[in-house]
Enzyme design. Structure first.
Site, short mmCIF file in Angstrom:
data_model
loop_
_atom_site.label_atom_id
_atom_site.label_comp_id
_atom_site.label_asym_id
_atom_site.label_seq_id
_atom_site.Cartn_x
_atom_site.Cartn_y
_atom_site.Cartn_z
N HIS A 44 0.83 -1.21 0.00
CA HIS A 44 0.00 0.00 0.00
C HIS A 44 0.87 1.27 0.00
O HIS A 44 2.09 1.20 0.05
CB HIS A 44 -0.95 0.00 1.19
CG HIS A 44 -0.27 -0.12 2.51
ND1 HIS A 44 0.26 -1.31 2.95
CD2 HIS A 44 -0.01 0.78 3.49
CE1 HIS A 44 0.80 -1.13 4.13
NE2 HIS A 44 0.67 0.12 4.48
N THR A 47 1.86 4.31 -4.48
CA THR A 47 2.79 4.21 -5.62
C THR A 47 4.00 3.34 -5.30
O THR A 47 4.39 3.19 -4.14
CB THR A 47 3.31 5.62 -5.99
OG1 THR A 47 3.71 6.27 -4.77
CG2 THR A 47 2.25 6.45 -6.68
N ARG A 48 4.61 2.81 -6.35
CA ARG A 48 5.87 2.09 -6.24
C ARG A 48 6.77 2.51 -7.40
O ARG A 48 6.28 2.77 -8.50
CB ARG A 48 5.65 0.57 -6.32
CG ARG A 48 4.93 -0.04 -5.12
CD ARG A 48 5.81 0.00 -3.90
NE ARG A 48 5.23 -0.61 -2.71
CZ ARG A 48 4.52 0.03 -1.79
NH1 ARG A 48 4.26 1.31 -1.93
NH2 ARG A 48 4.08 -0.60 -0.72
N LYS A 261 5.85 12.24 -2.06
CA LYS A 261 6.03 11.07 -1.18
C LYS A 261 7.52 10.76 -1.06
O LYS A 261 8.21 10.67 -2.08
CB LYS A 261 5.29 9.88 -1.79
CG LYS A 261 5.48 8.58 -1.02
CD LYS A 261 4.66 7.46 -1.64
CE LYS A 261 5.34 6.13 -1.50
NZ LYS A 261 4.61 5.04 -2.16
N HIS A 265 14.80 3.90 2.74
CA HIS A 265 14.77 2.51 2.29
C HIS A 265 15.63 1.73 3.27
O HIS A 265 16.84 1.98 3.37
CB HIS A 265 15.34 2.46 0.87
CG HIS A 265 15.47 1.11 0.27
ND1 HIS A 265 14.46 0.17 0.27
CD2 HIS A 265 16.52 0.51 -0.38
CE1 HIS A 265 14.86 -0.93 -0.35
NE2 HIS A 265 16.12 -0.75 -0.75
N CYS A 309 4.30 0.45 6.61
CA CYS A 309 4.26 -0.68 5.68
C CYS A 309 5.34 -1.67 6.13
O CYS A 309 6.22 -1.31 6.90
CB CYS A 309 4.59 -0.10 4.30
SG CYS A 309 4.14 -1.05 2.89
N LYS A 342 7.61 -3.92 -8.54
CA LYS A 342 7.76 -3.70 -9.99
C LYS A 342 7.77 -5.00 -10.78
O LYS A 342 7.41 -5.03 -11.94
CB LYS A 342 9.03 -2.88 -10.28
CG LYS A 342 10.30 -3.58 -9.82
CD LYS A 342 11.54 -2.73 -10.00
CE LYS A 342 11.77 -1.72 -8.92
NZ LYS A 342 11.87 -2.26 -7.53
#
Ligand SMILES: Cc1cc2nc3c(=O)[nH]c(=O)nc-3n(C[C@H](O)[C@H](O)[C@H](O)COP(=O)(O)OP(=O)(O)OC[C@H]3O[C@@H](n4cnc5c(N)ncnc54)[C@H](O)[C@@H]3O)c2cc1C
Length: 372
Positions: A44, A47-48, A261, A265, A309, A342
């Site tokens: 969720h 976007t990715r 956003k 990472h 997430c 992706k």
């Protein structure tokens, strides 16, 4: 009734798998504990990023190229826009894993790319403020996948091709069952189902079925900030990843209408699927703001939203896509470690190939679970 395949977990990977299997005429049952797309797993946050000059390893490049084709096919079949190419930047010191790895993949696979110095980067993308010893790999095909829309499109196509999809139906366990060949029995909170093959794409919950898998669940926070500056609109500003201060990574998207956003990472706390903290602390907002002030000051606006997430990390952060070592009628795909979305369209195709005895177009050796 005996299904050909039961797919457990209908997030990014499971929705794609159910779609590919149903398109081939298999009798498919898909089960999810929630109603996908939902905000409790790994997929969720709107976007990715999709990118081709893959810094993690060149072995992923052909797979992401196939994923692009399949996302475009899905766009046509579903009549939905799923992918927006904005271009992408991998920014860091020349010898950073990010820059070195992206450059290596681009060179080995002859991808369109450019190397930019810090000055060139500032000139072309004035919103970005790299350190003077940073460089960037620019790749034109990188961009944004609309994550919820991708999952919805796969599920809609799966259903259209005859898949039975059951939501709010947690799978409690699976057992082996002798059918004509060897099959499986899947027990849910509501009933019992039989199939010839089982695919487990339960994301961060995979370890509840296979506790022997050494997956680490990592909490990740996504942030959206107000960014009135037009320099952050997708026409002027690509997706971007940064490696800084050694091994810290952060990334950002253009303003697609809900603000900019950004997120780190990795570097999140190690947690469990049941214990993950969903609230975001002010210190975490301050931490991302310090990266914004340094590299992207135009995005240091009012905080609009946050969400939490989960990454499901394998020990070396490469994917696992393989048959169960003891029970070959069971397949497992853990394709996260923070970079799997992706590939979902291609991984759905691979799992459908494996189920139907078709030779996948990729050598899957790198994605077998490796001895530790
Ligand atoms: C913050 C964040 C940012 C990311 N950014 C990127 C990015 O930019 N680019 C990229 O490529 N990747 C990115 N990733 C990684 C990518 O999102 C994951 O690889 C991908 O979402 C994993 O999909 P999945 O299908 O394995 O898991 P999920 O989508 O979480 O699906 C698992 C499903 O299994 C279901 N389930 C679990 N247990 C059961 C059960 N017992 N019974 C029935 N159903 C069950 C769950 O409800 C869920 O729907 C990011 C991940 C996160 C968390």
């Amino acid at each position: 009734m005996i299904f050909d395949v039961i797919v457990v977990g209908l997030g990014a990977m499971g929705s794609a798998t159910a779609c590919h299997l149903a398109q081939r005429g298999l009798h498919v049952l898909g089960l999810d504990r929630f109603t996908p797309p939902h905000a409790f797993g790994s997929s969720h946050g709107e976007t990715r990023i999709i990118r081709e000059a893959y810094f993690e390893h060149p072995v992923y490049v052909p797979m992401v190229q196939r994923a692009y084709e399949l996302w475009h096919d899905l766009e046509k079949e579903s009549g939905t826009s799923l992918l927006r190419e904005t271009g992408g930047l991998m920014i860091g010191k020349p010898d950073s894993d990010l820059v070195k790895g992206a450059r290596l993949s681009a060179q080995l696979h002859r991808l369109r790319h450019e190397m930019l110095t810090a000055d060139e980067l500032r000139q072309r993308f004035p919103a970005l403020h790299p350190d003077s010893d940073m460089v960037a790999v620019w790749e034109p095909r990188a961009g944004v996948l609309f994550a919820d829309a991708c999952i919805t499109a796969h599920l809609t196509q799966a259903r259209r091709h005859g898949a039975e999809l059951r939501y709010e139906e947690p799978v409690l366990r699976w057992e082996l069952e002798a059918l004509e060949g060897d099959g499986v029995r899947v027990l849910t909170a509501q009933g019992e189902f039989r199939a010839r093959q089982l695919i487990v794409t339960a994301g961060a919950w995979i370890s509840t079925f296979f506790p022997e898998l050494p997956l680490r669940i990592e909490r990740q926070v996504l942030f959206w900030f107000d960014a009135p500056d037009r320099a952050l609109a997708p026409e002027h500003y690509p997706v971007h990843l940064w490696q800084f201060d050694g091994r810290r990574f952060f990334y950002g998207f253009p303003d697609l209408g809900n603000g900019v956003k950004v997120a780190f990472h990795h570097g999140g706390e190690i947690t469990t699927v049941d214990g993950v903290r969903r609230e975001v602390e002010p210190a975490e907002v301050e931490d991302i703001r310090s990266a914004l002030r340094r590299f992207l000051p135009a995005a240091d606006g009012e905080l609009r939203a946050t969400t939490v997430c989960m990454y499901a990390n394998t020990p070396d952060e490469h994917f696992w896509i393989s048959r169960h070592p003891v029970n070959p009628q069971v397949l497992i795909a853990s394709a996260c470690s923070g970079h799997g979305f992706k590939f979902a369209s291609a991984i759905g195709e691979i799992l459908a190939d494996l189920c139907t005895g078709t030779q996948p177009r990729f050598d899957l050796t790198p994605f077998r679970r490796r001895p530790l």
